[in-house]
Design an enzyme around this catalytic site. Structure first.
Site, PDB file in Angstrom:
ATOM      1  N   GLU A  78       9.227  -4.069  10.764  1.00 55.94           N
ATOM      2  CA  GLU A  78       9.402  -3.312  10.515  1.00 55.94           C
ATOM      3  C   GLU A  78      10.044  -1.941  11.741  1.00 55.94           C
ATOM      4  O   GLU A  78       9.417  -2.357  12.652  1.00 55.94           O
ATOM      5  CB  GLU A  78       8.455  -1.975   9.551  1.00 55.94           C
ATOM      6  CG  GLU A  78       9.346  -0.836   8.763  1.00 55.94           C
ATOM      7  CD  GLU A  78       8.375  -0.735   7.920  1.00 55.94           C
ATOM      8  OE1 GLU A  78       8.057   0.938   7.835  1.00 55.94           O
ATOM      9  OE2 GLU A  78       7.109  -1.116   7.887  1.00 55.94           O
ATOM     10  N   ASP A  91      -0.974  -6.249  -0.188  1.00 56.73           N
ATOM     11  CA  ASP A  91      -1.232  -5.733   0.782  1.00 56.73           C
ATOM     12  C   ASP A  91      -2.999  -5.589   1.355  1.00 56.73           C
ATOM     13  O   ASP A  91      -3.443  -5.272   0.474  1.00 56.73           O
ATOM     14  CB  ASP A  91      -0.200  -3.990   1.398  1.00 56.73           C
ATOM     15  CG  ASP A  91       0.534  -4.063   2.363  1.00 56.73           C
ATOM     16  OD1 ASP A  91       0.811  -4.909   2.880  1.00 56.73           O
ATOM     17  OD2 ASP A  91       1.182  -3.217   2.256  1.00 56.73           O
ATOM     18  N   GLU A 117      -1.790  -5.299   8.717  1.00 55.66           N
ATOM     19  CA  GLU A 117      -0.975  -4.518   9.951  1.00 55.66           C
ATOM     20  C   GLU A 117      -1.552  -4.629  11.231  1.00 55.66           C
ATOM     21  O   GLU A 117      -2.904  -4.308  11.352  1.00 55.66           O
ATOM     22  CB  GLU A 117      -0.328  -3.215   9.234  1.00 55.66           C
ATOM     23  CG  GLU A 117       0.199  -3.195   8.358  1.00 55.66           C
ATOM     24  CD  GLU A 117       0.423  -1.442   7.111  1.00 55.66           C
ATOM     25  OE1 GLU A 117       1.257  -1.238   7.318  1.00 55.66           O
ATOM     26  OE2 GLU A 117      -0.006  -0.538   9.250  1.00 55.66           O
ATOM     27  N   ASP A 172       0.719  -1.256   0.677  1.00 53.96           N
ATOM     28  CA  ASP A 172      -0.234  -0.182  -0.247  1.00 53.96           C
ATOM     29  C   ASP A 172       0.999   1.136   0.020  1.00 53.96           C
ATOM     30  O   ASP A 172       0.224   2.317   0.277  1.00 53.96           O
ATOM     31  CB  ASP A 172      -1.158   0.079   1.372  1.00 53.96           C
ATOM     32  CG  ASP A 172      -0.014   0.010   2.206  1.00 53.96           C
ATOM     33  OD1 ASP A 172       1.221   0.023   2.742  1.00 53.96           O
ATOM     34  OD2 ASP A 172      -1.110   0.074   3.693  1.00 53.96           O
ATOM     35  N   SER A 173       2.429   1.160  -0.186  1.00 59.09           N
ATOM     36  CA  SER A 173       3.200   2.075  -0.124  1.00 59.09           C
ATOM     37  C   SER A 173       2.867   2.612  -1.426  1.00 59.09           C
ATOM     38  O   SER A 173       3.667   4.179  -2.308  1.00 59.09           O
ATOM     39  CB  SER A 173       4.741   1.439  -0.316  1.00 59.09           C
ATOM     40  OG  SER A 173       4.526   0.517  -0.989  1.00 59.09           O
TER      41      SER A 173
END
Length: 265
Positions: free
Chosen positions: A181, A84, A114, A45-46
């Site tokens: 991360e 994602d 996430e 989703d970056s």
């Protein structure tokens, strides 16, 4: 290359072979990356930041993710495709199942969410539905407003112990992969050793089972100050972008990336 599966990644962890992962958003780059031996392609989703120009990942929709997943799938040459789950697409197990199914139909082999232990029920339901889950822990960009910025997570004994316990919990719930991360190197090493499933790191040190970078970062295409863990592989290659992908895979496999300066204490 021979098609990569979850069994491939588990076997790589068992024999100590590092796993390479890069973000990917279209068919041309998917073809080049998988042809260079990148085992895992992450439709991150970056894309909200590097493709759409937003200041965070929050505006990205499930339709955006499905579109780019389908593009990557059409160019892929055997890599494992991870997509994602965007912001608020998995707030309930039902939402997660419905939206993950959309991404799997678009060509994903696994979805990434996430969070931590609160995802356990969702992870289990996804597994029962035939959808492998990667759980992204540590600095989770969708929670940037809760964290108050992009900050290292898991520092200190208590915070580290909590993250380890949550990683073990999501593994027990059925997670196929954990991604860490921006966590201290020592904590990432503890989690990697404790889990039987592969652990992928970004800004988490060299002891993880594999590494991931954002495509634009590893090509040196920065719109601001790059994060500490970023390394530009294009400047090291004499063979352009394809050479940069080969250089990245080689550096990860040989343990040359990440170096100590790319991690956190």
């Amino acid at each position: 290359m021979k098609p990569v599966s979850l069994a491939t990644l588990r076997d790589m962890k068992a024999r100590g072979e590092k796993i390479s992962m890069l973000t990917c958003y279209d068919a041309t780059f998917a073809h080049a990356m998988s042809g260079a031996g990148v085992e895992t392609l992450l439709i991150g989703d970056s894309l909200g930041m590097v493709l759409q120009g937003h200041t965070s990942t929050l505006p990205v929709t499930i339709a955006d993710m499905a579109y780019h997943t389908a593009c990557v799938a059409r160019g892929n040459q055997g890599a494992l495709i991870v997509a994602d789950m965007p912001f608020m697409s998995y707030s309930t197990p039902k939402d997660a199942l419905d939206n993950a199914a959309t991404l799997m139909r678009a060509g994903a082999h696994m979805v990434k969410l996430e969070g931590g232990a609160w995802l356990c029920d969702t992870v289990t339901q996804l597994m029962h539905g035939g959808i492998p889950a990667c759980v992204h822990m540590g600095l989770t960009p969708q929670s940037v407003n809760v964290f108050g910025g992009y900050k290292v997570q898991g520092r200190g004994d208590d915070a580290g112990d909590r993250m380890l316990a949550e990683a073990l919990a999501v593994e027990a719930a059925g997670a196929a992969v954990v991604l860490l991360e921006c966590v201290p190197r020592s904590l990432a090493a503890r989690i990697t050793a404790a889990l039987g499933i592969p652990v992928i790191g970004i800004g988490a040190g060299a002891d993880c089972d594999g590494q991931v970078l954002v495509l634009h970062d590893m090509l040196g295409l920065h719109t601001g100050k790059p994060a500490r863990f970023v390394r530009s592989f294009l400047t090291e290659s004499n063979d352009g972008i394809r050479g940069a992908f080969h250089a990245y895979v080689t550096a990860v496999k040989q343990g040359h990336y990440p170096a100590p300066e790319h991690g956190f204490d």
